[in-house]
Design an enzyme around this catalytic site. Sequence first.
Site, PDB file in Angstrom:
ATOM      1  N   SER A  12      -7.620   0.020  -4.549  1.00 58.05           N
ATOM      2  CA  SER A  12      -6.617   0.612  -5.426  1.00 58.05           C
ATOM      3  C   SER A  12      -7.254   1.682  -6.307  1.00 58.05           C
ATOM      4  CB  SER A  12      -5.991  -0.478  -6.288  1.00 58.05           C
ATOM      5  OG  SER A  12      -5.031   0.080  -7.165  1.00 58.05           O
ATOM      6  N   GLY A  13      -6.621   2.862  -6.360  1.00 60.12           N
ATOM      7  CA  GLY A  13      -7.134   3.970  -7.153  1.00 60.12           C
ATOM      8  C   GLY A  13      -8.035   4.907  -6.404  1.00 60.12           C
ATOM      9  N   THR A  38      -2.600   6.885  -1.339  1.00 59.25           N
ATOM     10  CA  THR A  38      -1.247   7.445  -1.328  1.00 59.25           C
ATOM     11  C   THR A  38      -1.278   8.966  -1.311  1.00 59.25           C
ATOM     12  OG1 THR A  38      -0.434   5.499  -2.527  1.00 59.25           O
ATOM     13  CG2 THR A  38       0.960   7.465  -2.536  1.00 59.25           C
ATOM     14  N   ASN A  96      -5.421   1.958 -11.335  1.00 57.79           N
ATOM     15  CA  ASN A  96      -4.692   3.117 -10.830  1.00 57.79           C
ATOM     16  C   ASN A  96      -3.350   3.185 -11.548  1.00 57.79           C
ATOM     17  OD1 ASN A  96      -3.647   5.209  -9.391  1.00 57.79           O
ATOM     18  ND2 ASN A  96      -3.562   4.174  -7.433  1.00 57.79           N
ATOM     19  N   SER A 139      -0.385   2.786  -8.451  1.00 62.21           N
ATOM     20  CA  SER A 139      -0.940   1.946  -7.389  1.00 62.21           C
ATOM     21  C   SER A 139       0.162   1.446  -6.473  1.00 62.21           C
ATOM     22  CB  SER A 139      -1.676   0.761  -8.003  1.00 62.21           C
ATOM     23  OG  SER A 139      -2.139  -0.115  -6.997  1.00 62.21           O
ATOM     24  N   SER A 140      -0.021   1.609  -5.163  1.00 61.00           N
ATOM     25  CA  SER A 140       0.939   1.080  -4.186  1.00 61.00           C
ATOM     26  C   SER A 140       0.755  -0.430  -4.113  1.00 61.00           C
ATOM     27  CB  SER A 140       0.698   1.705  -2.810  1.00 61.00           C
ATOM     28  OG  SER A 140       0.896   3.090  -2.848  1.00 61.00           O
ATOM     29  N   GLY A 146      -6.702  -1.752   0.339  1.00 59.27           N
ATOM     30  CA  GLY A 146      -8.049  -1.950   0.841  1.00 59.27           C
ATOM     31  C   GLY A 146      -8.572  -3.330   0.485  1.00 59.27           C
ATOM     32  N   GLU A 179     -10.123  -6.258  -1.389  1.00 59.80           N
ATOM     33  CA  GLU A 179     -10.075  -6.536  -2.813  1.00 59.80           C
ATOM     34  C   GLU A 179     -11.001  -7.700  -3.159  1.00 59.80           C
ATOM     35  OE1 GLU A 179      -6.177  -7.012  -4.379  1.00 59.80           O
ATOM     36  OE2 GLU A 179      -5.672  -4.895  -4.159  1.00 59.80           O
TER      37      GLU A 179
END
Length: 1110
Positions: free
Chosen positions: A107-108, A112, A157, A160-161, A387, A389
């Site tokens: 994330s970040g 996206t 992020n 973040s998605s 991704g 984590e």
Amino acid sequence: MEVKTSLLDNMIGVGDMVLLEPLNENSFIENLRKRFDHNEIYTYIGSVVISMNPYRSLPIFTPEKVEEYRNRNFYELSPHIYALADEAYRSLRDQDKDQCILITGESGAGKTEASKLVMSYVAAVCGKGQEVNKVKEQLLQSNPVLEAFGNAKTVRNDNSSRFGKYMDIEFDFKGDPLGGVISNYLLEKSRVCKQPRGERNFHIFYQLLSGASDDTLAKLKLNRDFSKYNYLSLDSATVNGLDDAASFRTVRNAMQIVGFMEDEVESVLELVAAVLKLGNIEFKPESRVNGFDESRVKDKNDLKEMCELLGIEQSVLERAFSYRTVEAKMEKVSTTLNVAQAYYARDALAKNLYSRLFSWLVTRINESIKAQAKTRHKVMGVLDIYGFEIFEVRDNSFEQFIINYCNEKLQQIFIELTLREEQEEYIREGIEWTNIEYFNNAIICDLIENNQNGILAMLDEECLRPGTVTDETFLDKLNTICAEHQHFESRLSKNSKFLTDHSLPHSCFRIQHYAGKVLYRVEGFVDKNNDLLYRDMSQAMYKATHSLMKQLFPEGNPAKVNLKRPPTAGFQFKASVGGLMRNLQTKNPNYIRCIKPNDKKAAHIFTDSLVCHQVRYLGLMENVRVRRAGYAFRQSYESSLERYKMLCKQTWPHWRGAARDGVEVLLTDCSVPAEEFAYGRSKIFIRNPRTLFTLEERRRACLENLATLIQKIYRGWKCRTQFLLLKKSQVVVSAWYRRYAQQKKYQKIKSSTLVVQSFIRGWKARKILRQLKYEKRCKEAVTTIAAYWHGTQARRELRRLKEVARRKHAVAVIWAYWQGLQVRREYRKFFRANAGRKIYNFTIQRIMHKYFLGLKTTMPSMSPIDNTWPARPFNFLAGTHSELKRIFHFWRCKKYQGQFTEEKKAVYEEKLEASEIFKDKKALYPSSVSQPFKGDYLEIQKNPKYQKLNSAVEDKVLLADVVNKINRANGKGAPRLFLLTKNNFVLADQKTGQVKASVPLPDLTSVSVSTQSDGFFALKLKEGSASAAKGDFLLSSEHLIELITKLHRTGTAAAQRDQINIDISDEFLVHFNQDKVCVKFIQGSPKNGTNAACKRRNNRLLEVSVPSSP
């Protein structure tokens, strides 16, 4: 010749990690740092792109950059995400290979944004056109909608998605986009009810409260204050750099472009508001007689407002929060819920309501953006998924376990496809393939997904097992079955080596993933996997009158009660991942590995430890080793010869033979050891990067010598050219001067000659003029003398004639006076007796005579509607005056009526009926008043082109005109011949005259038109009739008023009914092949000038842009 650059030119660090020397983790990180410090955020590993998040805008995504990378070789320019997108698009378009682009990272890291850049590049380089641009715009505008409902601010992020997204973009054979299909994976719905400190709920909640109008919020029963809602965290309600109000407007506009109807948007916002209201419902315990506590709603105001939004009875939902019904075979058992269970039911309802709404949004977007054509499509998939984590100790739960399982599968397919691609290229080039040793994570995937002893299978088994089920019993089962597995670690397992491992808590287990060891806290695994929503809640939601609730909760239908337990979250995700893997196996993969340089979300900061952690769990070093296991660098013979030909005298400047022969001569001349390269069928393979860098150094030195030689030759050429130019200029100047001198001399001689000629011509002319003037004076003298003589004779005769006339007149006057004297003497005695009456009668006659003569000059116009009449001169003429006015009006009307024929009378009747239908209702009507109704605009009786069509129509044609039949698929018009008879109307092809449709007038139920100045109208047919098999007709005509009027008169007479209904509205429905399509008229500025334009917005909306009235 076009000068092309290369990946190796002006390289900062190493552009392709395969060429990194020496290769170790430290040099890998240092190379990334060096490139990041120089704003080079992209680096290759063969065909894989590493993307570093710069946390700022860089001038490398401009339209000029798009054109620079368009149709260029992958290694021809410096590393860029556009190069990978272009390679994938050209392979799909030219080689007919389906492609997929896999974007991974934590994330970040910018996943996206990377997916947006890929889609925007493909949209920029593919074809153009109205339909193509519309499809591209819909595909791009689906992102803001999904981001609003599926993204949230996290500590890592700001956007973040919180879901995985896979989009298949479909193309035709030309490479133009036709549509797309979106799949979503594992929305983090637990965020709806609870967010970690420093994070927010999903964007849409904040955007709605910040950007919606006061009227909208009042309608949704909401307040702008975030603190009023329990589901919204307050410590991060506002985010720097995010304008929630502007984002809300962007989302509303994007939903309209994608194809959402206005009522659908309102329904979605109502459900979002209902989720916020649901979080405010609180419970209190109430003791019962049996000693058990029962939950009751504290404040029913929020419950009431939520029920009003969903259209559900308050008592039904209130009971669902207090009781739970369990069905087993034919028995039903109702139990009370305590406060904790009620809060669990409330949160479960909120999570399910939001997650199902999100799935419905994805399905609805797919309906709008899916390809309309039935033919086979080329497909490019873009995977943007979370991704790997690894959180702090004890923070990794069920969600992280599922996410890491998905990344294990992606790593497995990545290694398999990378090795397969390498092996295929070696076989294709005829190079001997040697097996490469690498870590195969299939054993980890089997530990998680094995149908018998896998962790997911045991979790499902534990969830379905009768009796008391807890997270501890699940952990006990794992300790029993997985204890001997080499990648599973637990403190309580049978493996004694972990008994004293104090870094491993008792309530946790640890899995050694390919990216490293991850400690999972078992608390919540069972509940999150169950994802249980009480059946009473589903049935209560199904009873709601809201338009979406029955679609979102189909299991609540009492008529379709299913006692079978719904599938668990783990089972569903495992099936989704399996389908995704099978889909990816059928496509050619392209990889983008995203890395974030720091945790502060700041530019120009590179944290070595964080980047090293991501490099490890993304397996980038493993990827480089796989790529370098054989030959580190390969290049086509043509490109290699073109780049290094200056190193050998035999190949410079031009090699006349085959490119491979030239490369062989080149490498032999450069004394490159034979074990350092191999010859493929179309490429040269170089084993060691040092060999390549040696060639590059020699090339760079040779280029400097060549540059010096080119400068020397250029300077000589420039001086020689300057001298020749000066010499040529001197010759030209001399030639021009000599020409100028001769021209001046010639002009002087010519001028002298002209002066002499003019003097001689003047002398001759003056001589002739004197002679002519003398002759003229002689003629004038003779004429003057004759005129005077004739005048004298005429005056003498005139005086004689006047004297004779005076004498005759004097005799006549004297005789007249004498006669009068005799008459007066004779009648004087009679005149005096009757003088008064005669004078009166004479006066009256004189007045009447003057009155009638005055009427002749002051008579009003012949128009029957002219009410003017001359004023009455005397009171005694009042009766006569009125009677004359009445007689004149009747005579004038008779004259006016006599001018009309039967046809002209019918035309005026039609004009009168058109006034009754359209006056003050349609803006087009005033302009049609002055236009005569012609009827047969095609002259069908006289035109031989329509002889066949005329014979096919039995009755007399009342109206024949050309209309445009509107196609619902794209809003474009096709010309058709429209014929109206007494019994039916006919549509025929304009070119061939072939009859396309013949509809009896009794089957026509109504006609719909807009209130504006357009020519569009809809003919609605009777349902069930043979004419209505293909639906209604949507047409446009330049003679709309006349066509509808004649159709109204004729249809009413043919159907033997009162009237055909004429519906005048700016929005009406039209039936097309069992589908209802809304036709909406708006004020706009059409591209075709002053004419109205029709566009298809989606499958259920046609929009007509009508020019604004001046």
